[in-house]
Design an enzyme around this catalytic site. Sequence first.
Site, PDB file in Angstrom:
ATOM      1  CE  LYS B  82      -3.938   1.911   2.674  1.00 52.60           C
ATOM      2  NZ  LYS B  82      -4.737   1.732   3.911  1.00 52.60           N
ATOM      3  CB  SER B 157      -8.119   3.410   2.764  1.00 51.66           C
ATOM      4  OG  SER B 157      -7.243   2.869   3.747  1.00 51.66           O
ATOM      5  CB  SER B 181      -8.230   0.685   5.776  1.00 52.14           C
ATOM      6  OG  SER B 181      -8.955   1.882   5.754  1.00 52.14           O
TER       7      SER B 181
END
Lengths: 481, 494
Positions: B82, B157, B181
């Site tokens: 990420k 996310s 997330s």
Amino acid sequence: MTAPFRVIVGMEVHLQLRTRTKAFCACRVAYGDEPNTHLCPVCLGLPGALPVLNAEALRLGVRTGLALRCAIAARTKWDRKNYFYPDLPKGYQISQYDKPLCASGFLEIDADDGTTKRVRIRRAHLEEDTGKSFHVAGTKHSRIDLNRCGTPLLEIVSEPDLASADEAARYLEELRKVVAYAGTSDGNMQEGNLRCEPNVNLVYPNGDRTPIVEVKNVNSVSNVARAIRFEVARQDAEYRAHGRTMANTPRSTRGFDDATGETVHQRTKESADDYRYFPEPDLPPLDVDPALVEAERAALPELPRARRTRYVEAFGLSAYDAGVLTADRRVADWYEQALVAGASPKGVANWLTGEVFARLNAESRGIEAVPFPPARLGELTALVEGKTVNAQAGKQVLRTMWESGEAPKDVVARLGLAQVSDPGAVKAACEAAIAAEPNAAAAVRAGKLEAFGRLMGAAMKALKGKGDPAAVKATLTDLLR
Amino acid sequence: MASPLDLPVAELAACVADPRDPLRAADVVDASLRRIAALDGRLHAFLHVDDAGARRAAADLDDRVARGEAVGPLAGVPLAVKDNLAVAGLPLTCASKVLGGYVAPRDATVIARAKAAGAIVVGKTNLDEFAMGSSTENSAFGASRNPYDLARVPGGSSGGSAAAVAAGLVPLALGSETGGSVRQPASLCGIVGHKPTYGRVSRNGLVAFASSLDQVGPFGRSAEDTAALQRVIEGADPLDATSRAFPDGPAAARLAGDLAGLRVGVVEELEVGATGDPEVVAAVERVRAALVARGATLVRLSVPLMKAGIPVYYVVAPAECSSNLARFDGIRYGARVDAPELDALYARSRDAGFGAEVKRRILLGTFALSAGYADAFYKRAMSLRGALREQMTAAFARCDVLVSATSPFPAFRAGEKAGDPLAMYLCDVLTVTANLAGGPAVSVPAGRTRAGLPVGVQLWGPDGSDLGLLALGATLRGATGLAYEAPALAREVP
């Protein structure tokens, strides 16, 4: 006559703690190095970097708090103080808001009336320093040096117990001495490792109070006193001319201008600054190890004021001499090491503050520049006090010791400086002096005692300067009776 | 022959690490890069693919294997990261214009550990800007898509990481959690995603959103794969004062053991009920029934403060975010928008650099911490958070694990909630409480809806029981047969 008003001063001091590395990272703390050379992701506030407490900063904070007779919190925590400024790369400062490491202490100073005053310390908390901004005159740009960023500070907040510019100056001097004794900070105002912001206002007999002014940019003890004196006069004038009081005028911040000796308005504090404090989530709450506190308490040296009192009471020194000797811990330590030779403390103090200091001052050097061990000065003092040499010869011995490093008794022997107190030799010298100075002798006999010195000089000269002055004086007096 | 990418991670790493086995890390990485090249145009899971760096790292690893050196448990396994985690030498954007052009100087602790274990970082994945969102639509560089239906979101996310694993581009990925997330996109993409116990994984090198809630978390297609990554990244780190070691305790052992006698908590406040999707409700019921069929017992209980989860979260997280994001001020990061005055420079730079959702949260948080409001908002929220922790401790005295839905609904259509922040915030209703309370929770696949969309089930255990929960995830798959199934898209490229 009663004073028209009372002066009220509280002091906020930011003290840089003497750690090798910064408060929350491993970067070196260094003053005056090339800008932006002691930086890492943590003190630069790079995304993803996290603070980790330097245990040494905590230890020095605890020790300073103990030297200021504060209570040390068993459990404390960290908070973020949020504000934007270019030399604050994270946009917040790690500080302590509602649970300071140290609280409720005091520092004793000489009050203006000569008594001892306890200035209460409200709190002292740890925080990190910011970087430095330089606004280059005549250019559009500011320069930022982040080397200082993250240096550990102890912010020491006093109660408003100081009643004059002089007391404020003495408070700072005493604080500087205390932290130097405790070994927790260099306390150097020029290098910025002790920075202070006096809060000043006046109270009148009718209860009126002038608005509190916080003064910034004062970088020496004498400037603190100058700034406060200026503020006192300015606030009194504003009060008398315009009736400005706390009730009708907000608090403000003013900057001191070294060149003019005046303070200049910077900003008005209409409301308290909103720093949006909240607990620092990157650092767990801190349990202060009681063993650490006790170890620091035990290791705390005798502090300067206690030492000064001891010198007066136990050694019979004047308050002035005691103050001079204890101003610097290294001098006081040197002095006490000189006492081991058995001379009187007062005698050693006189030689140290007189002859030794004169030489050091001439060379602009500190006590560590004395080229012989402290005990040698004690031996010299003992030789003079034991009448082995007179004071004049003692000075010669000291000069020689300074160059050769010899022991004083060896100098005396080598240069033949031992004092002459043999009555026969003294009497012969005195008679020779009277014979050589008949006019002076006649004058003394006629009661004009100011001529006696001339005869003393002649007799001492006959003894090559080594005569026992007391014996010479007594013998001359006898002969002239 | 099937792609090596589709092997279980332990098997893949063992082959790469074995000098007698023909499979090389270079082949694995090449397969991954080829799938990315073929499919990511449609998914937009990646913001940056490090083709050259990944091939170089694979070649180095193969050399070490050839020299007979021991390599780690993730040898040659392609890893997607990420883009709010620092990988030395790669861009670190947090999907924000504010960090445009920023290159990370050092590896995050989790990256250093993954690399040391032999994992190969192939690229940085898309996210909602600064991890604020539940759909990966709040990216300054364009939204990601769900591999099971490109018209839908992958969740967020960490949507890029979840989509990359689900589409078979990589076997493993790292995400981060602040309020769900990792679990929510894992659920929406039909894979496993784990939120570790707070402090179990170092945050060093993770760009902070809300520091007291943030945790890095692993994604995999199976609980075993996910646990392999979790074991590598976890452990105390001297660079993160909030990290610590969690020794395996009896709670973890209980979860890793037999299902017979397992006390499964059914929390009233985590029941989706009428507001949720009936197919999600049915999936959760099927999982619970399978557990009961193998000897587990259901314990019905209530954790009343879970109702306050969303409001408490939306005070605490924005408050911390307002402080954490203060450093992006135009002085040192991102495009500076010049102005005659310093305050205007800050305002203009931040206005230009941050997206709408980030600004909204900074404003919320600044307000919640402001003098005169902090007592009513921030302090009250923190006090409720403390009380919630106590209620969770009490709950785990009565049961071994909580089993609920991860998300009240399967993947929604792109744009469906984009204009309604409150609807988007409610995506996290079942996940935020684990972040507030600090405990570990994992989302595991629980089948698909009639439309073919994945549904996830959340397993939430006592603090420190992370590996037990992941073991339970594997047991559960054995009991139910509900496992990751590759989307049609993944079968297009070998």
